[in-house]
Design a protein around this motif. Structure first.
Motif, PDB file in Angstrom:
ATOM      1  N   VAL A   1      70.938  12.357  96.914  1.00  0.00           N
ATOM      2  CA  VAL A   1      70.477  11.018  97.294  1.00  0.00           C
ATOM      3  C   VAL A   1      70.025  11.085  98.750  1.00  0.00           C
ATOM      4  N   LYS A   2      68.796  10.677  99.005  1.00  0.00           N
ATOM      5  CA  LYS A   2      68.234  10.695 100.360  1.00  0.00           C
ATOM      6  C   LYS A   2      67.585   9.353 100.641  1.00  0.00           C
ATOM      7  N   ASP A   3      68.011   8.730 101.768  1.00  0.00           N
ATOM      8  CA  ASP A   3      67.484   7.416 102.163  1.00  0.00           C
ATOM      9  C   ASP A   3      67.670   6.390 101.056  1.00  0.00           C
ATOM     10  N   GLY A   4      68.845   6.466 100.338  1.00  0.00           N
ATOM     11  CA  GLY A   4      69.159   5.475  99.304  1.00  0.00           C
ATOM     12  C   GLY A   4      68.341   5.632  98.047  1.00  0.00           C
ATOM     13  N   LYS A   5      67.637   6.772  97.913  1.00  0.00           N
ATOM     14  CA  LYS A   5      66.810   6.995  96.727  1.00  0.00           C
ATOM     15  C   LYS A   5      67.101   8.375  96.136  1.00  0.00           C
ATOM     16  N   VAL A   6      66.730   8.536  94.837  1.00  0.00           N
ATOM     17  CA  VAL A   6      66.827   9.840  94.168  1.00  0.00           C
ATOM     18  C   VAL A   6      65.433  10.301  93.821  1.00  0.00           C
ATOM     19  N   ASP A   7      65.083  11.499  94.262  1.00  0.00           N
ATOM     20  CA  ASP A   7      63.797  12.102  93.926  1.00  0.00           C
ATOM     21  C   ASP A   7      64.087  13.575  93.563  1.00  0.00           C
ATOM     22  N   PHE A   8      64.192  13.862  92.262  1.00  0.00           N
ATOM     23  CA  PHE A   8      64.707  15.152  91.799  1.00  0.00           C
ATOM     24  C   PHE A   8      63.756  15.748  90.765  1.00  0.00           C
ATOM     25  N   SER A   9      63.571  17.096  90.783  1.00  0.00           N
ATOM     26  CA  SER A   9      62.716  17.785  89.812  1.00  0.00           C
ATOM     27  C   SER A   9      63.322  19.156  89.528  1.00  0.00           C
ATOM     28  N   GLU A  10      63.426  19.494  88.205  1.00  0.00           N
ATOM     29  CA  GLU A  10      64.006  20.783  87.825  1.00  0.00           C
ATOM     30  C   GLU A  10      63.716  21.056  86.341  1.00  0.00           C
TER      31      GLU A  10
ATOM     32  N   LYS B   1      64.604   2.425  83.313  1.00  0.00           N
ATOM     33  CA  LYS B   1      65.527   1.290  83.358  1.00  0.00           C
ATOM     34  C   LYS B   1      65.310   0.541  84.683  1.00  0.00           C
ATOM     35  N   SER B   2      65.430  -0.809  84.631  1.00  0.00           N
ATOM     36  CA  SER B   2      65.325  -1.649  85.838  1.00  0.00           C
ATOM     37  C   SER B   2      66.434  -2.678  85.830  1.00  0.00           C
TER      38      SER B   2
ATOM     39  N   VAL C   1      62.929  13.026  88.127  1.00  0.00           N
ATOM     40  CA  VAL C   1      63.779  11.830  88.148  1.00  0.00           C
ATOM     41  C   VAL C   1      63.523  11.061  89.439  1.00  0.00           C
ATOM     42  N   ALA C   2      63.263   9.736  89.278  1.00  0.00           N
ATOM     43  CA  ALA C   2      63.067   8.861  90.455  1.00  0.00           C
ATOM     44  C   ALA C   2      63.853   7.584  90.249  1.00  0.00           C
ATOM     45  N   ILE C   3      64.792   7.261  91.203  1.00  0.00           N
ATOM     46  CA  ILE C   3      65.613   6.050  91.096  1.00  0.00           C
ATOM     47  C   ILE C   3      65.632   5.374  92.477  1.00  0.00           C
TER      48      ILE C   3
ATOM     49  N   GLY D   1      64.960   3.100  87.558  1.00  0.00           N
ATOM     50  CA  GLY D   1      65.140   4.533  87.334  1.00  0.00           C
ATOM     51  C   GLY D   1      64.186   5.012  86.255  1.00  0.00           C
ATOM     52  N   THR D   2      63.493   6.142  86.507  1.00  0.00           N
ATOM     53  CA  THR D   2      62.563   6.711  85.526  1.00  0.00           C
ATOM     54  C   THR D   2      62.804   8.203  85.397  1.00  0.00           C
ATOM     55  N   VAL D   3      62.518   8.718  84.163  1.00  0.00           N
ATOM     56  CA  VAL D   3      62.550  10.155  83.909  1.00  0.00           C
ATOM     57  C   VAL D   3      61.241  10.522  83.239  1.00  0.00           C
ATOM     58  N   SER D   4      60.574  11.577  83.760  1.00  0.00           N
ATOM     59  CA  SER D   4      59.349  12.094  83.167  1.00  0.00           C
ATOM     60  C   SER D   4      59.562  13.568  82.831  1.00  0.00           C
TER      61      SER D   4
END
Length: 732
Positions: free
Chosen positions: A418-427, A460-461, A393-395, A448-451
């Protein structure tokens, strides 16, 4: 196949025994008159009489048959007139099964309702939110093996007299099938039936003590229990026709029921027999795999032809994984039927699996039947699941700050870091439907994207500005024209805070303008929401109300089919507009069969009223034959020649064998008079044909004398009456 407890069959056998006793009595009388000392010559004379009688019987002589040819029909017999019993009937009345017709509603309330899409003009704001939705599903691997899954086998056996010489071979064949099924969780049901006469054949008595010959069913059995019951059944021999107990076939079936012991299906609360298929459904689960194998012979195709139980066959085709019948038409006993009747019946009902073993070697039959049955067993499917999918997940975006992101789905409900105003998550996520709701502030574009496993599945934008858009609504006709006097309205003004709730007020369903009525036919798909950067316009559509349509009627009348006169009065049964469908039921008249003469019962109204004409055909009364003595007392059961309800004017004919000599309660009667007419037509009155019997004169006893007995005069031996001559055949 012969029904083992046929009353007609036993009647013939009892008549044969009675005539044999009469013959013995006559021979004894002849010997006594010839020589009271029972000399050797007298015995020889009596023996000669028996031989002559036997020769006469074997020659095919028929001394007591009355020909029914027109030239000598009932020769030398008196004639009786057909008795007519007048039946008083009320004047016929027409009954209307259709509901009371009502005027159809005018189309002012029934225009097609539509939904309209809102017109959206994209705007900008300084805060926003959005949602990403996606679905995870781990890969799966499947493989199949030819292993037999748990199987419930229903073994159905024909236990009629014609199959008595074969049923034990069928039981042994079932044992081989049971042994071939190696799955320890498989189950079995054993069911026995007495005959093949249609819908009542495959039924079981659930009473502990049976009072008649009825079918029998076991409960759900393990492999060992099924084998034990079959071994018990193999010990029971079918009664022979020479056995005095043969006539009580119910005792035989009670013995078969007892062989099942505690594993028999019992339900004392049921007062009637229960279809085999209902028992199977009660003691199995809907998820169980069920197979059926039936054993029977060729079935009778003459007299009263045998038929398959259609209800059982339809159920087996629908429910069973395998529905197989093993048909043995081999001639084993005199009672066997080896016709193709059973196979023809099965094919007619769409029976999917028939094995005809007629003429085949037993070892071949055993091998082929077991193989053919087991090849239809369930195929087991094995499924293995792969590793859970990894979600990335990247937003974020330039000038955008993500304030919150929440992941939901299944048992997962957590905030993403949320780090530095962004989301960078993997699980790795278990299979399921997920959503990520996120919010943001700033000016720019939030993306926002999900892969899943490296492949993008959701994106979504959003661009944000500091001002919310306005929400308005307009009123138009379907062709886009304005409705006079109706202006656009404002639901919410521009500049409201992003995320504020808005909802359109309910509009009128009808508008009246300049004497014209407009009906609401289109409303917005979305009539509420939240303020966004976009400007939204809602659209309401109206349609001008049409003028009232003309209503047309559908009327029926009924005519007497014989007189063509109308019965009762015309009946109004339906109303509708031109083009409307109608579908009516035919009127009824008690005591008549009603058919359509003119018109159609189903169709559409046109621009005119409709009239349907029916014909009523009167139903006639019963025609029967009675058998009485000279006092008018019935000495045999009457016989219906034409049952009540047949149409007046239909031909009837009495065409069957009539006994010229009968014995009732030790009294012998001979036919004295017969009806003068044996055929005619059904009428509105009851008709009775009368056959009259008189008592047969008994032979006078010889006078006794004290004088010396003279040498008996040698007389021609008296011929014994033939048993085949008891019955008279009416060939007309």
């Amino acid at each position: 196949m012969k029904k083992t407890f046929s009353y007609r069959k036993y009647g013939k056998r009892l008549c044969s025994v009675a005539l044999g006793l009469v013959a013995v009595g006559l021979v004894g009388s002849a010997i006594a008159q010839a020589d009271e000392s029972k000399s050797e010559s007298s015995v020889k004379s009596a023996t000669t009489e028996k031989t002559e009688q036997k020769d006469t019987e074997s020659s095919g002589g028929d001394e007591k048959k009355v020909s029914n040819n027109k030239s000598d029909k009932f020769k030398d017999l008196e004639k009786t007139k057909i008795e007519i019993e007048k039946v008083k009937k009320d004047a016929p009345k027409v009954k209307n099964p259709n509901p009371e017709p009502v005027d159809p509603k005018q189309p002012d309330f029934s225009p097609e309702q539509k939904t309209t899409e809102n017109t959206v003009v994209t705007g900008e704001d300084k805060a926003g939110s959005n949602e990403l939705q996606f679905k995870t599903k781990a890969p799966t691997n499947t493989s199949t093996t030819n292993e037999i899954a748990p199987l419930t086998t229903v073994h159905v056996y024909d236990y009629s007299s014609s199959y008595a010489g074969k049923v034990k071979d069928s039981l042994r064949l079932s044992k081989k099938i049971i042994e071939a099924n190696k799955n320890p969780d498989s189950r079995h049901i054993i069911q026995l039936y007495p005959d093949n006469y249609g819908q009542s054949s495959y039924h079981a008595s659930t009473k502990k003590v049976m009072n008649d010959t009825k079918g029998i069913s076991s409960a759900l059995l393990t492999k060992q229990e099924a084998l034990e019951i079959i071994d018990n059944l193999l010990k029971i021999n079918a009664p022979s026709e020479k056995d005095p107990t043969y006539q009580n076939y119910g005792q035989y079936f009670q013995g078969l029921a007892n062989a099942m012991g505690a594993h028999r299906y019992i339900d004392e609360s049921v007062d009637v027999v229960v279809p085999f298929e209902e028992i199977v459904e009660k003691i199995t689960k809907s998820s169980d795999t069920v197979s059926v194998i039936q054993y029977t012979d060729g079935w009778m195709d003459k007299g009263k032809p045998e038929e398959m139980d259609k209800s059982f066959a339809e159920w087996a085709k629908r429910r069973a994984k395998t529905f197989m019948s093993v048909v043995n038409r081999n001639q084993v006993t005199d009672n066997d039927t080896n016709s193709m009747r059973s196979i023809e019946q099965m094919k007619e009902l769409g029976h999917p699996n028939i094995y005809d073993m007629t003429g085949k070697d037993k070892s071949i039959v055993d091998a082929e039947v077991v193989k053919q049955f087991m090849e239809t067993a369930t195929i087991k499917v094995q499924t293995s699941k792969g590793a859970d999918q990894t979600a990335q997940v990247a937003i974020g975006g330039d000038g955008i700050k993500i304030t919150k992101a929440l992941l939901k789905g299944g048992k997962v409900n957590k905030e993403l870091p949320v780090k530095d105003g962004k989301v960078d998550f993997s699980e790795k996520l278990p299979d399921g439907d997920y959503s990520i709701v996120y919010s943001f502030t700033g000016e720019g574009t939030a993306t926002g994207t999900v892969s899943l496993d490296g492949k993008e599945v959701a994106k979504k934008s959003d661009s944000i500005k500091n001002e919310g858009g306005a929400v308005t609504a307009d009123f138009r006709t379907a062709d886009g024209k304005e409705i006079p006097g109706q202006s656009d309205i404002t639901i919410i003004e521009a500049g409201k805070e992003i995320g504020s709730e808005w909802k359109a007020t309910e509009v009128k369903k009808e508008l009246t303008v300049d004497g014209e009525t407009y009906v609401l036919t289109g409303e917005p798909k979305e009539s509420s929401g939240k303020v966004t950067k976009d400007t939204v316009k809602l659209h309401y559509l109206y349609e001008k109300k049409p003028a009232d349509k003309k209503v047309y009627s559908l009327t029926v009348k009924v005519l007497n089919a014989l007189t063509n006169e109308q019965i009762d009065q015309d009946i109004l049964v339906a109303k509708g507009f031109s083009g409307d469908d109608y579908d009516i039921k035919a009127p009824t008249v008690d005591g008549f069969e009603v058919t359509l003469k003119e018109g159609e019962e189903k169709g559409k109204f046109a621009e005119n009223d409709l009239l349907l004409t029916y014909l009523a055909h009167e139903k006639g009364e019963e025609v029967k034959a009675i058998f009485v003595n000279e006092k008018g007392e019935e000495i045999m059961n009457s016989e219906v020649i034409s049952k009540a309800g047949e149409l007046v004017g239909k031909d009837w004919k009495f065409d069957r064998d009539v006994e010229t000599e009968i014995t009732v309660k030790d009294t012998t009667y001979v036919l004295k008079a017969v009806p003068e007419e044996l055929e005619g037509k059904v009428s509105a009155d009851k008709q009775t044909l009368k056959f009259v019997y008189k008592e047969k004169e008994k032979p006078a006893e010889p006078k006794k004398t004290e004088e010396k007995v003279a040498e008996p005069k040698k007389e021609e031996p008296k011929k014994l009456p033939k048993t085949s001559a008891v019955k008279d055949v009416l060939n007309g």
